[in-house]
Design a protein around this motif. Structure first.
Motif, PDB file in Angstrom:
ATOM      1  N   SER A 516       0.849  -1.182   0.000  1.00 28.00           N
ATOM      2  CA  SER A 516       0.000   0.000   0.000  1.00 28.00           C
ATOM      3  C   SER A 516       0.886   1.233   0.000  1.00 28.00           C
ATOM      4  CB  SER A 516      -0.914   0.013   1.228  1.00 28.00           C
ATOM      5  OG  SER A 516      -1.668   1.198   1.303  1.00 28.00           O
ATOM      6  N   GLY A 517       0.380   2.333  -0.556  1.00 32.08           N
ATOM      7  CA  GLY A 517       1.115   3.582  -0.507  1.00 32.08           C
ATOM      8  C   GLY A 517       1.768   3.920  -1.834  1.00 32.08           C
ATOM      9  N   LYS A 518       2.821   4.743  -1.753  1.00 29.70           N
ATOM     10  CA  LYS A 518       3.459   5.272  -2.958  1.00 29.70           C
ATOM     11  C   LYS A 518       4.406   4.247  -3.562  1.00 29.70           C
ATOM     12  CE  LYS A 518       6.011   9.288  -4.606  1.00 29.70           C
ATOM     13  NZ  LYS A 518       6.639  10.580  -4.233  1.00 29.70           N
ATOM     14  N   MET A 519       3.957   3.592  -4.612  1.00 29.05           N
ATOM     15  CA  MET A 519       4.772   2.587  -5.288  1.00 29.05           C
ATOM     16  C   MET A 519       4.420   2.626  -6.764  1.00 29.05           C
ATOM     17  SD  MET A 519       4.769  -1.516  -4.714  1.00 29.05           S
ATOM     18  CE  MET A 519       3.081  -1.520  -5.307  1.00 29.05           C
ATOM     19  N   GLU A 520       5.376   3.029  -7.596  1.00 23.68           N
ATOM     20  CA  GLU A 520       5.090   3.229  -9.010  1.00 23.68           C
ATOM     21  C   GLU A 520       5.321   1.983  -9.854  1.00 23.68           C
ATOM     22  OE1 GLU A 520       6.962   6.654 -10.602  1.00 23.68           O
ATOM     23  OE2 GLU A 520       6.369   7.959  -8.946  1.00 23.68           O
ATOM     24  N   LEU A 521       6.224   1.104  -9.385  1.00 23.22           N
ATOM     25  CA  LEU A 521       6.598  -0.049 -10.207  1.00 23.22           C
ATOM     26  C   LEU A 521       6.470  -1.335  -9.423  1.00 23.22           C
ATOM     27  CD1 LEU A 521       9.839   1.339 -11.906  1.00 23.22           C
ATOM     28  CD2 LEU A 521       7.544   1.222 -12.892  1.00 23.22           C
ATOM     29  N   ASN A 540      -3.271   3.039  -4.153  1.00 27.61           N
ATOM     30  CA  ASN A 540      -1.997   3.458  -4.730  1.00 27.61           C
ATOM     31  C   ASN A 540      -2.259   4.179  -6.048  1.00 27.61           C
ATOM     32  OD1 ASN A 540       0.554   3.707  -5.839  1.00 27.61           O
ATOM     33  ND2 ASN A 540       1.232   1.703  -5.150  1.00 27.61           N
ATOM     34  N   SER A 541      -2.273   5.497  -5.995  1.00 29.04           N
ATOM     35  CA  SER A 541      -2.540   6.280  -7.195  1.00 29.04           C
ATOM     36  C   SER A 541      -1.322   6.384  -8.102  1.00 29.04           C
ATOM     37  CB  SER A 541      -3.001   7.687  -6.807  1.00 29.04           C
ATOM     38  OG  SER A 541      -2.005   8.353  -6.048  1.00 29.04           O
ATOM     39  N   CYS A 542      -0.174   5.890  -7.638  1.00 33.48           N
ATOM     40  CA  CYS A 542       1.049   5.952  -8.459  1.00 33.48           C
ATOM     41  C   CYS A 542       1.179   4.763  -9.401  1.00 33.48           C
ATOM     42  CB  CYS A 542       2.277   6.029  -7.548  1.00 33.48           C
ATOM     43  SG  CYS A 542       2.338   7.508  -6.525  1.00 33.48           S
ATOM     44  N   LEU A 543       0.548   3.661  -9.056  1.00 30.58           N
ATOM     45  CA  LEU A 543       0.671   2.452  -9.877  1.00 30.58           C
ATOM     46  C   LEU A 543      -0.290   2.530 -11.059  1.00 30.58           C
ATOM     47  CD1 LEU A 543       2.031  -0.322 -10.147  1.00 30.58           C
ATOM     48  CD2 LEU A 543       0.081  -1.276  -8.878  1.00 30.58           C
ATOM     49  N   LYS A 544       0.279   2.595 -12.286  1.00 27.79           N
ATOM     50  CA  LYS A 544      -0.554   2.808 -13.461  1.00 27.79           C
ATOM     51  C   LYS A 544      -0.572   1.626 -14.431  1.00 27.79           C
ATOM     52  CE  LYS A 544       0.013   7.801 -13.199  1.00 27.79           C
ATOM     53  NZ  LYS A 544       0.459   9.046 -13.880  1.00 27.79           N
ATOM     54  N   ASN A 545       0.312   0.678 -14.247  1.00 26.67           N
ATOM     55  CA  ASN A 545       0.254  -0.494 -15.124  1.00 26.67           C
ATOM     56  C   ASN A 545       0.876  -1.691 -14.434  1.00 26.67           C
ATOM     57  OD1 ASN A 545       3.215  -0.742 -15.949  1.00 26.67           O
ATOM     58  ND2 ASN A 545       2.778   1.387 -16.482  1.00 26.67           N
ATOM     59  N   MET A 554       2.332 -16.600 -11.113  1.00 27.25           N
ATOM     60  CA  MET A 554       1.629 -16.942  -9.867  1.00 27.25           C
ATOM     61  C   MET A 554       0.416 -17.818 -10.171  1.00 27.25           C
ATOM     62  SD  MET A 554       0.525 -12.961  -9.130  1.00 27.25           S
ATOM     63  CE  MET A 554       2.210 -12.389  -9.242  1.00 27.25           C
ATOM     64  N   PRO A 555       0.633 -19.037 -10.586  1.00 31.10           N
ATOM     65  CA  PRO A 555      -0.452 -19.904 -11.082  1.00 31.10           C
ATOM     66  C   PRO A 555      -1.466 -20.314 -10.027  1.00 31.10           C
ATOM     67  CG  PRO A 555       1.589 -21.139 -10.857  1.00 31.10           C
ATOM     68  CD  PRO A 555       1.945 -19.708 -10.642  1.00 31.10           C
ATOM     69  N   ASN A 556      -1.117 -20.222  -8.745  1.00 30.86           N
ATOM     70  CA  ASN A 556      -2.025 -20.689  -7.696  1.00 30.86           C
ATOM     71  C   ASN A 556      -2.735 -19.548  -6.965  1.00 30.86           C
ATOM     72  OD1 ASN A 556      -1.424 -23.479  -8.063  1.00 30.86           O
ATOM     73  ND2 ASN A 556       0.543 -23.130  -7.047  1.00 30.86           N
ATOM     74  N   LEU A 557      -2.600 -18.333  -7.480  1.00 28.03           N
ATOM     75  CA  LEU A 557      -3.222 -17.175  -6.817  1.00 28.03           C
ATOM     76  C   LEU A 557      -4.741 -17.350  -6.747  1.00 28.03           C
ATOM     77  CD1 LEU A 557      -2.172 -14.390  -5.715  1.00 28.03           C
ATOM     78  CD2 LEU A 557      -3.109 -13.398  -7.803  1.00 28.03           C
ATOM     79  N   THR A 558      -5.311 -17.140  -5.560  1.00 30.00           N
ATOM     80  CA  THR A 558      -6.768 -17.260  -5.391  1.00 30.00           C
ATOM     81  C   THR A 558      -7.419 -15.918  -5.070  1.00 30.00           C
ATOM     82  OG1 THR A 558      -6.568 -17.767  -3.027  1.00 30.00           O
ATOM     83  CG2 THR A 558      -6.557 -19.627  -4.554  1.00 30.00           C
ATOM     84  N   TYR A 559      -6.635 -14.947  -4.568  1.00 30.85           N
ATOM     85  CA  TYR A 559      -7.205 -13.666  -4.125  1.00 30.85           C
ATOM     86  C   TYR A 559      -6.378 -12.532  -4.726  1.00 30.85           C
ATOM     87  CZ  TYR A 559      -8.984 -10.056  -0.920  1.00 30.85           C
ATOM     88  OH  TYR A 559      -9.559  -8.934  -0.389  1.00 30.85           O
ATOM     89  N   LEU A 560      -7.037 -11.628  -5.492  1.00 35.07           N
ATOM     90  CA  LEU A 560      -6.357 -10.498  -6.118  1.00 35.07           C
ATOM     91  C   LEU A 560      -7.173  -9.232  -5.902  1.00 35.07           C
ATOM     92  CD1 LEU A 560      -4.163  -9.245  -7.905  1.00 35.07           C
ATOM     93  CD2 LEU A 560      -5.495  -9.954  -9.913  1.00 35.07           C
ATOM     94  N   ASN A 561      -6.569  -8.259  -5.234  1.00 33.81           N
ATOM     95  CA  ASN A 561      -7.252  -6.997  -4.941  1.00 33.81           C
ATOM     96  C   ASN A 561      -6.380  -5.842  -5.421  1.00 33.81           C
ATOM     97  OD1 ASN A 561      -8.607  -4.784  -3.840  1.00 33.81           O
ATOM     98  ND2 ASN A 561      -9.224  -5.916  -2.015  1.00 33.81           N
ATOM     99  N   LEU A 562      -6.855  -5.119  -6.429  1.00 32.85           N
ATOM    100  CA  LEU A 562      -6.142  -3.971  -7.000  1.00 32.85           C
ATOM    101  C   LEU A 562      -6.918  -2.681  -6.789  1.00 32.85           C
ATOM    102  CD1 LEU A 562      -5.143  -5.688 -10.383  1.00 32.85           C
ATOM    103  CD2 LEU A 562      -3.694  -5.382  -8.368  1.00 32.85           C
ATOM    104  N   GLU A 563      -7.808  -2.656  -5.810  1.00 33.82           N
ATOM    105  CA  GLU A 563      -8.686  -1.520  -5.590  1.00 33.82           C
ATOM    106  C   GLU A 563      -7.893  -0.237  -5.303  1.00 33.82           C
ATOM    107  OE1 GLU A 563     -12.507  -0.239  -2.780  1.00 33.82           O
ATOM    108  OE2 GLU A 563     -11.401  -2.089  -2.391  1.00 33.82           O
ATOM    109  N   GLY A 564      -8.330   0.871  -5.942  1.00 40.54           N
ATOM    110  CA  GLY A 564      -7.731   2.169  -5.651  1.00 40.54           C
ATOM    111  C   GLY A 564      -6.408   2.426  -6.345  1.00 40.54           C
ATOM    112  N   THR A 565      -6.019   1.579  -7.275  1.00 43.29           N
ATOM    113  CA  THR A 565      -4.834   1.856  -8.084  1.00 43.29           C
ATOM    114  C   THR A 565      -5.271   2.602  -9.343  1.00 43.29           C
ATOM    115  OG1 THR A 565      -5.002  -0.265  -9.222  1.00 43.29           O
ATOM    116  CG2 THR A 565      -3.664  -0.195  -7.225  1.00 43.29           C
TER     117      THR A 565
END
Length: 901
Positions: A516-521, A540-545, A554-565
């Motif tokens: 969370s927070g300022k992270m662009e890459l 994270n408003s800095c993460l754009k792509n 990450m083939p076994n990922l079950t939970y993905l949350n990108l809210e607010g990016t």
């Protein structure tokens, strides 16, 4: 002659009194209503006489007889039924339709009026004996609550003496974690909210933590001052420099730069001749921090409890009846209490955990477990108690243990509702029939954790966790079932200029990554992360792509949350997440869902809230996602009629935009959660088609630009609605209530916004029990917001159970050119809300009661200077308790509820 003979039976039949009565129902229903109203006036008169005797000073503090209370309840029911019948008659058109329909309607009204009149007459004639019984004395207060807290009381008195001393400006409170520093600070805050507030205009209670950033502290201060969240230190400084204030700063771990917060430092040269009182009290674990903050000798050390007070506090939290039933219990309990070392937090947590144990064997096992807990292996005074506190954790069911650890370690990211959704997405709540059941299960888990003193929430619904409990949770997760080395949890500083580097190698063995927070890459992953199950990159408003190939690793990922990016699209390799069950891309810049989502065959939660321009979701996508439980594409997205029919088979919650009457009708068979009704061609809206269904759990409703909508009909069943927004529905003039009071119907409504409507009266808003914010704007015809009849005013004055606006904190009035009165009677404001008034130049009086003077807290009013100076006052002392603010733009164009942003 034969004709006359044939008519004789008919004439005889028409002379039958019963027949004549029914004929009168058809031809003279208004007569029956007049007779009913006359009987009702007699009943009301008798009720007022009885109520007057009940309210006589000599009868206060006494219980009325059951028979008397039953009569009063029936009288109230009769009054409601009469009022409803009169409304039905006035709103119904008894002359419309076919001859048969016309006769039926008039007969129905007339017969109901007749029957009601008979019942009312009997009730009025009933002889009543007004008897009272004295209220039994309260149960004796447990000895523990009488004696626990002697040190707190003396420390509160000491702190208040420092505050009263003009030579003291900064006060430090220190002590070990869990010893009661925050409790002491809250007691000081409470003492300043009453008569002894010492003339402080602002009492600012701000909660810090070990890793909190200055920006977050400024946001808390700005909120307490009713400033914009983006207010900087200069804005805060300009408000506080001309005010008496005390800042209560809880739980700091290092020296805090007060000037950087916008606080004029008490020791600065600028304050040496200041006529205003500026005080700061803070709590910390370190005496050294007290010195660095300049507290000098004005330091209060909070000590652990002495054995007698510790025993009282322990008894207060454990099952006292069990302890006192056997000396053996008392002996074991005393030894457990001693193991808690006089630390109040440990005494409460362990006491609560033991409160459901009722056998000697259970208690002996607990004592043995605590003695053998290996406390010597943990360094530090607070940490030595982790194994003891862990007993409360061990006492929880397995799934609730997992919920506690997730809430503890990730709590700074989540609001209460988000936490419930997080648990659902991780599968910790289990299967459910509908979202209401899931929320109920989640609420029960929260209740268990709160009753165990392991978790709490602040006034805004954010997770509030004691630092010691957090540290214990990390300790448990590290060594007792969860490898914390496999967690990457990082909150990047928003003040950081450089892009933080992320070690991609750490992801190789991680099973949870939370950023969370300022992270662009994001890192370029050159290796497979087989263990990664949960990925959260939020706020994270800095993460754009997202890098190409990122999800492929990450083939076994079950939970993905990108809210607010600020990502604009999901990469095509999203299709590689074949085990994904939860996807949240809310509040991002994504405008369409990629067709690659069809490969996510296990997807159960699709949360795409607040995606501008989303529009219609691809038909093929909905038909192929057969595992979906929850789909939320509110407010811009929708699915068509045919897809809704397919979703009906498996979806358990849906939020979307409603684009037609046919879609609305189909949604009445689905479990709706968030709905946006826009430009529908409807005249009347029955509310039960939205939320009063078997599996409905409607929480957020927007009704906008429905040009023909004239009335909303509320049927007798409670809703779960939290937010209601009605925009630009110009013909809407009436809200009809059926079989349930508005306060019962909207029993959990928190935010209400009405704009561009012409509702006749909003008196139903007055008693909503949970209403936090009410905004009304651009209503050109409104003259009085809240109007009630004189008899209702009198009843309200003697009713202690129906206060007006019991929880309201924000009242906003914008662009109401004909508004001359907020209400036709003085209003109670138990919470004393902030008031915003703009472009209401005909409003000359405010509805505050004269006893506002008894409340020491200032009421903020954002307004135009011209309007403020034109106000008229019946009590000239009232303005001294109001604080006008003329600094805001006098024509706000973007006034929305926080829930709808």
């Amino acid at each position: 002659m034969d004709l006359v003979k044939g008519c004789l039976p008919l004439c005889s039949w028409l002379q039958n009194p019963v027949v004549l009565q029914h004929i009168s129902f058809v031809f003279h229903p208004k007569w029956k209503l007049d007779e009913l109203e006359s009987a009702m006036r007699d009943l009301i008169a008798k009720k007022k006489d009885i109520q007057g005797e009940l309210d006589h000073p000599q009868n206060r503090g006494k219980l009325r007889s059951n028979q008397l209370q039953l009569w009063l309840n029936k009288a109230g029911e009769m009054e409601d039924k009469v009022n409803q019948l009169l409304v039905d008659y006035s709103e119904g058109n008894c002359d419309a339709g076919s001859w048969f329909q016309n006769c039926y309607s008039r007969h129905k009204i007339g017969s109901e009026a007749f029957n009601l009149k008979e019942k009312i007459t009997q009730l009025t004639a009933q002889q009543l004996e007004i008897r009272f019984t004295d209220i039994p004395p309260p149960k004796p207060v447990p000895e523990s609550s009488k004696t626990v807290g002697k040190n707190i009381i003396s420390n509160v008195d000491l702190a208040c003496s420092y505050l009263a001393d003009e030579t003291v400006d900064i006060i430090g409170i220190w002590g070990m974690g869990g010893v009661g520093k925050s409790t002491l600070l809250k007691k000081i805050r409470h003492s300043l909210s009453g008569d002894a507030n010492m003339g402080f205009k602002h009492v600012l209670f701000i909660q810090a933590s070990k890793d909190i950033q200055m920006e977050e502290l400024r946001k808390q201060i700005a909120k307490s001052l009713q400033l914009e969240p983006s207010a900087g230190k200069e804005d805060i400084f300009n408000v506080l420099k001309i005010s008496n204030f005390v800042l209560l700063l809880d739980n700091i771990w290092e020296e805090v730069d007060l000037i950087d917060l916008g606080i004029l430092h008490p020791y600065s040269d600028n304050n040496s001749t200041n006529q205003y009182k500026h005080k700061v009290i803070f709590t910390t674990r370190s005496e050294d921090v007290c010195t660095k903050m300049g507290a000098g000798e004005k330091i209060i050390k909070v000590e652990c409890l002495e054995p007698d007070e510790a025993w009282d506090l322990f008894k207060h939290n454990v099952n006292l009846d069990v302890i006192e039933s056997d000396e053996k219990f008392k002996e074991i309990a005393w030894q457990v209490m001693e193991k808690c070392g006089g630390l109040p937090l440990a005494l409460k947590v362990v006491g609560k955990a033991m409160s459901n144990k009722k056998s000697v064997q259970d208690w002996e096992f607990i004592l043995s477990s605590i003695k053998n807990s290996g406390t010597s292996e943990v360094q530090g005074v607070e940490e030595s108690l982790f194994p003891i506190l862990k007993f409360s954790y061990d006492n929880l069911p397995g799934n609730i243990q997992q919920c506690f650890l997730c809430a503890s370690i990730l709590g700074w990211l989540l609001m209460k509702d988000d936490l419930l959704l997080f648990w659902m997405g991780l599968g910790l709540i289990g299967d459910f029939v509908d979202l209401q059941e899931a929320y109920c299960n989640g609420e029960n888990i929260l209740k268990t954790l709160e009753e165990s003193c392991l978790l709490s929430f602040d006034d805004d619904g954010c997770v509030s966790l004691h630092d010691v409990i957090y540290e214990m949770a990390v300790w448990i997760a590290s060594g007792c079932g969860m490898n914390m080395n496999k967690w990457i949890v990082k909150k990047y500083d928003w003040s950081t200029v450089e892009i933080p580097s992320i070690n991609a190698e750490n992801w190789r063995s991680a099973d949870r990554v939370i950023l969370s927070g300022k992270m662009e890459l994001l890192p370029i992953l050159s290796h497979q992360c087989f263990d990664l199950l949960c990925l959260m990159i939020q706020s994270n408003s800095c993460l754009k792509n997202i890098p190409e190939g990122f999800f492929r690793q990450m083939p076994n990922l079950t939970y993905l949350n990108l809210e607010g990016t600020c990502i604009k699209e999901l990469p095509k390799d999203i299709k590689c997440l074949v085990n994904l069950q939860y996807l949240n891309i809310s509040s991002t810049n994504i405008s369409s869902l990629p067709k690659e989502l069809v490969y996510l065959k296990k997807l159960q939660y699709l949360i795409c809230r607040y995606l501008e321009g989303l529009g219609k979701v691809d038909e093929d996508l909905m038909s192929r996602l057969q595992k979906l439980k929850v789909i939320d594409i509110f407010p811009s997205g929708w699915v068509d009629l045919e897809q809704l029919k397919k979703l009906k088979k498996h979806v358990k919650a849906i939020g979307m935009r409603v684009v037609s009457k046919e879609v609305l009708q189909q949604l009445s068979c689905l479990p709706t959660t968030w709905l946006y009704l826009y430009n529908l061609d409807i005249i009347s809206l029955p509310f039960d088609t939205l939320s009063c269904k078997m599996h409905g759990f409607l929480q957020f409703l927007i009704i906008e630009s429905c040009p023909r909508l004239e009335q909303i009909v509320m049927y007798g069943r409670k809703t779960h609605l939290n937010i209601l927004i009605i925009l630009n529905v110009e013909k809407l003039s009436n809200i009809i209530w059926r079989d349930l009071l508005p306060s019962d119907f909207f029993h959990v409504l928190k935010q209400l916004l009405i704009s561009g409507c012409n509702l006749d009266n909003l008196a139903w808003v007055l008693h909503l029990p949970c209403l936090y914010q009410f905004q009304i704007k651009d209503c050109a015809k409104v003259e009085t917001l809240f109007y009630i009849e004189e008899r209702e005013i009198q009843q309200q004055e003697v009713s202690e159970n129906r206060p007006t606006f019991p929880t309201l904190q924000i009242l906003q009035l914008y662009n109401l050119p004909k508004l001359v009165s907020i209400s036709n009677f003085a209003l109670d404001f138990p919470r004393f809300p902030s008031l915003e008034v703009y472009q209401c130049l005909n409003l000359k009086k405010l509805p505050f009661k004269s006893d506002i003077n008894n409340n020491q807290r200032m009421i903020n009013i954002d307004c135009e200077r011209e309007w403020w100076e034109s106000l008229e006052w019946e009590d000239n002392t009232i303005p001294s308790h109001l604080w006008p603010n003329f600094g805001r733009d006098e024509n706000p164009n973007e006034c929305t509820t926080s829930g709808s942003e």
